[in-house]
Structures are given as structure tokens and as C-alpha cells.
Design a protein around this motif. Sequence first.
Motif, PDB file in Angstrom:
ATOM      1  N   ASN A   1      -9.995  -4.973  -2.848  1.00  0.00           N
ATOM      2  CA  ASN A   1      -9.312  -4.869  -1.558  1.00  0.00           C
ATOM      3  C   ASN A   1      -8.923  -3.434  -1.269  1.00  0.00           C
ATOM      4  O   ASN A   1      -8.888  -2.585  -2.167  1.00  0.00           O
ATOM      5  CB  ASN A   1      -8.044  -5.736  -1.554  1.00  0.00           C
ATOM      6  N   ARG A   2      -8.581  -3.188  -0.027  1.00  0.00           N
ATOM      7  CA  ARG A   2      -8.032  -1.878   0.318  1.00  0.00           C
ATOM      8  C   ARG A   2      -6.711  -1.704  -0.409  1.00  0.00           C
ATOM      9  O   ARG A   2      -6.009  -2.664  -0.723  1.00  0.00           O
ATOM     10  CB  ARG A   2      -7.831  -1.779   1.834  1.00  0.00           C
ATOM     11  N   LYS A   3      -6.374  -0.454  -0.665  1.00  0.00           N
ATOM     12  CA  LYS A   3      -5.224  -0.161  -1.520  1.00  0.00           C
ATOM     13  C   LYS A   3      -3.934  -0.762  -0.961  1.00  0.00           C
ATOM     14  O   LYS A   3      -3.093  -1.267  -1.705  1.00  0.00           O
ATOM     15  CB  LYS A   3      -5.078   1.348  -1.677  1.00  0.00           C
ATOM     16  N   GLU A   4      -3.749  -0.692   0.354  1.00  0.00           N
ATOM     17  CA  GLU A   4      -2.535  -1.231   0.974  1.00  0.00           C
ATOM     18  C   GLU A   4      -2.415  -2.728   0.718  1.00  0.00           C
ATOM     19  O   GLU A   4      -1.347  -3.228   0.342  1.00  0.00           O
ATOM     20  CB  GLU A   4      -2.555  -0.940   2.475  1.00  0.00           C
ATOM     21  N   SER A   5      -3.519  -3.449   0.888  1.00  0.00           N
ATOM     22  CA  SER A   5      -3.510  -4.906   0.655  1.00  0.00           C
ATOM     23  C   SER A   5      -3.312  -5.216  -0.818  1.00  0.00           C
ATOM     24  O   SER A   5      -2.580  -6.150  -1.183  1.00  0.00           O
ATOM     25  CB  SER A   5      -4.820  -5.526   1.150  1.00  0.00           C
ATOM     26  N   LEU A   6      -3.967  -4.426  -1.683  1.00  0.00           N
ATOM     27  CA  LEU A   6      -3.826  -4.630  -3.125  1.00  0.00           C
ATOM     28  C   LEU A   6      -2.379  -4.426  -3.562  1.00  0.00           C
ATOM     29  O   LEU A   6      -1.824  -5.241  -4.318  1.00  0.00           O
ATOM     30  CB  LEU A   6      -4.737  -3.654  -3.868  1.00  0.00           C
TER      31      LEU A   6
ATOM     32  N   GLN B 278       0.302  -4.754  -1.771  1.00  0.00           N
ATOM     33  CA  GLN B 278       1.135  -5.853  -1.273  1.00  0.00           C
ATOM     34  C   GLN B 278       0.976  -7.103  -2.135  1.00  0.00           C
ATOM     35  O   GLN B 278       1.963  -7.796  -2.437  1.00  0.00           O
ATOM     36  CB  GLN B 278       0.771  -6.167   0.180  1.00  0.00           C
ATOM     37  N   ASP B 279      -0.259  -7.400  -2.556  1.00  0.00           N
ATOM     38  CA  ASP B 279      -0.496  -8.561  -3.433  1.00  0.00           C
ATOM     39  C   ASP B 279       0.230  -8.391  -4.770  1.00  0.00           C
ATOM     40  O   ASP B 279       0.817  -9.340  -5.298  1.00  0.00           O
ATOM     41  CB  ASP B 279      -1.993  -8.745  -3.678  1.00  0.00           C
TER      42      ASP B 279
ATOM     43  N   LYS C 182       6.072  -0.771  -4.335  1.00  0.00           N
ATOM     44  CA  LYS C 182       4.901  -0.571  -3.463  1.00  0.00           C
ATOM     45  C   LYS C 182       4.526   0.911  -3.386  1.00  0.00           C
ATOM     46  O   LYS C 182       3.352   1.275  -3.508  1.00  0.00           O
ATOM     47  CB  LYS C 182       5.199  -1.112  -2.067  1.00  0.00           C
TER      48      LYS C 182
END
Length: 351
Positions: free
Chosen positions: A55-60, A62-63, A22
Motif C-alpha cells: 500500500n501507499r505509505k500513508e495507508s500503510l 494508518q493500518d 503515525k
Amino acid sequence: MSPAGDVGRAKGMDETVAEFIKRTLLKIPMSEMMTILKAWDFLSENQLQTVNFRNRKESLAQDLVLLCEENCISLDDAALLDIIYTQFHRHQKVWDVFQMTKEPGEDTDLSDMEQFKSSFKKILQRALKNVTVTFRDAEENAVWIRIAWGTQYRKPNQYKPIYAVYYSQTPYAFISSSRLRSNIPLLGQALTVASKHHRIMKMDLRSQYLDSLKTIVFKQYNQTFETHNSTASLQEGRLGLDINVDPRIIHENKVEKDRVQRVTQEIFGDYAQPRLEFAQYKLETKFKSDLNSGILAEREEPLRCLVEFSSPHLLEALKSLAPAGIADAPLSPLLTCIPSKGMNYFKIKDK
């Protein structure tokens, strides 16, 4: 069934790798994300198509971590992604050049890259219990090496690795600067033994621009001096001259410009210069004067000073000094010998 304690340790290890992945993903600029992921080649095309890259980088991130976990990602896989990111951003590090030598009269031993990797890894793991070594092959028979150091009692710190780039069948290695200097001798020993040399030494050559360092030590810059036609530039310069200017002055200016251009070309050539950002000169000299008196004349210790020339592109800047009228031509050999000597650190002492 595994004991509960073993399950807990395995889960903890997976969480450590997931966090490492991450944090690596969060470093990657969004404009480079897809390119780097494809170069990594760990996630399939079908998997990447399921991800919303808007998506926002944090969500991307995590995916992508969830997809990596589905593929049972290992620490080596995660370290490989970090190597690829570092290759894309190699200029963000400072690189030192190391040169290895053989015993006098010893023939070159042609070892293959796989043998080098195996030997290198074994040497480090025998000397240090906790160390992670990851390789990635690159162009021109080069291999990138990532070493995460631990201690006899601590696991390797994946967030402070050292990178080395070794070119097969050459005596050169490029190592990223690190605060963990205590491990450099061990790294040098592994490089020396694995490449079948006997000695390694750090050269007086350092830069952020890894490709330029390679160009300098392998003498890959174009040394063919092409005929430079300065007629056009001289004619352009004449357009702004007053028609009443004495023609003898115009002729004198033209002759001097031609001389400066010729001398500059002979020294630097017509090719693009390797990119370095500084050159450093340490001076140690005794005070010299026709008058044998005074405090400085009686001083036993030499006078010391440090002079540093810096520029976003130092060699191109030096090349432009004389044609711009800022310096006389030719420049001092101490400035122009940087590529030929493979140095940008100099010590100047009295003979």
C-alpha cells in the motif's frame, strides 16, 4: 463509570499517541519498515501478516496505527519505536562525547544497568515535572536513552527529544546535539549521579558517526602495524614508465615511495580509520616579524582565525595525502593526533 470529562481526556491522550506513532512510521523508509517493526516486537507476526506492505505509505501507516491501538499502545511503546528508528539512522544526528570522572583515589563502583536506569529516571522526574524517559538496551552493555522534555506547565514535546547512549562501567556518554541546551546540565547531572561519578565534562570530540566516536574513546581501532608489501603496487606503477627513463630516477622514485608508505603506515597503521567528517582548529597568535614596526607588530590583541578540514571520511583522506603526492610525509601531528587525543576541536595559542 468514569465521569465524561475523564473519558474525553483519555481519548485525547490516545489520539496524541496515535499521531506520534503515525508520524514515526511515516519517517521509516519502506525498505526498512519490516525490519524495524520486527525489532520493535510490539505487533505480532499474525498482525503483521494482515497488513498489505504494498500500500501507499500513508495507508500503510494508518493500518499499523489501528493495530497498535488494538494492542493498547502506551507512550513508552511509541517512544521505543522512535529509539529503534534513531538507532538505524544514528548518522543523521550530530553526537557530542561527554566524559565523567570520579574523585582521586576513589574505587570503581560496579552498579548494574537496572539500578542506573532507575536512578537516572528518578533524578530527571524529581527535577522536572513533565519529562518522558525511555530506555532500550543495546550491545556491549550499552543503553540508549530517549528524553522528551517539557516544562513545569507543558507536556513533553515528543518530536524534539534528546538521545543519550551510555556504556555501563565506563566514564563515557554520547549525547545527540539539540537546540534545547538549557536541559543539558540536568541531563549531565542525571548521568553523573546514576553512574556514580562526581563530574562530567564535554570533550572536544563531535561527529555524525557514533560508532567511530565509540571506537576512538575506547581505543578499539587496530593498532597492530602489519608488514605492508608495496612491491606489487610499485611494479604496477612501473608499467606505464617509458623504457628510456634513466634508471637512477626510477630508483629514486621507488625509495621515496617506500619511505612515504612506511611513514604513513607507522602513523596510521594498516587498519581502517574511524570515520569523522571534520576537524576544526582555532588559532590565536601574536604577529611575529623580524621588523619591529607596522600596525600588526604593535597590535596587542592576538590574531584569530578558524581553519576547518572537512571530508566525508577525513582520517582516510589525510592518510592518502602523502602517498598521493599532495602533502609531504609525515603530516603535521595536529592532523594525525586526532584519534589518539580523542579530539577534533583544537585551540592553538602562543606558548
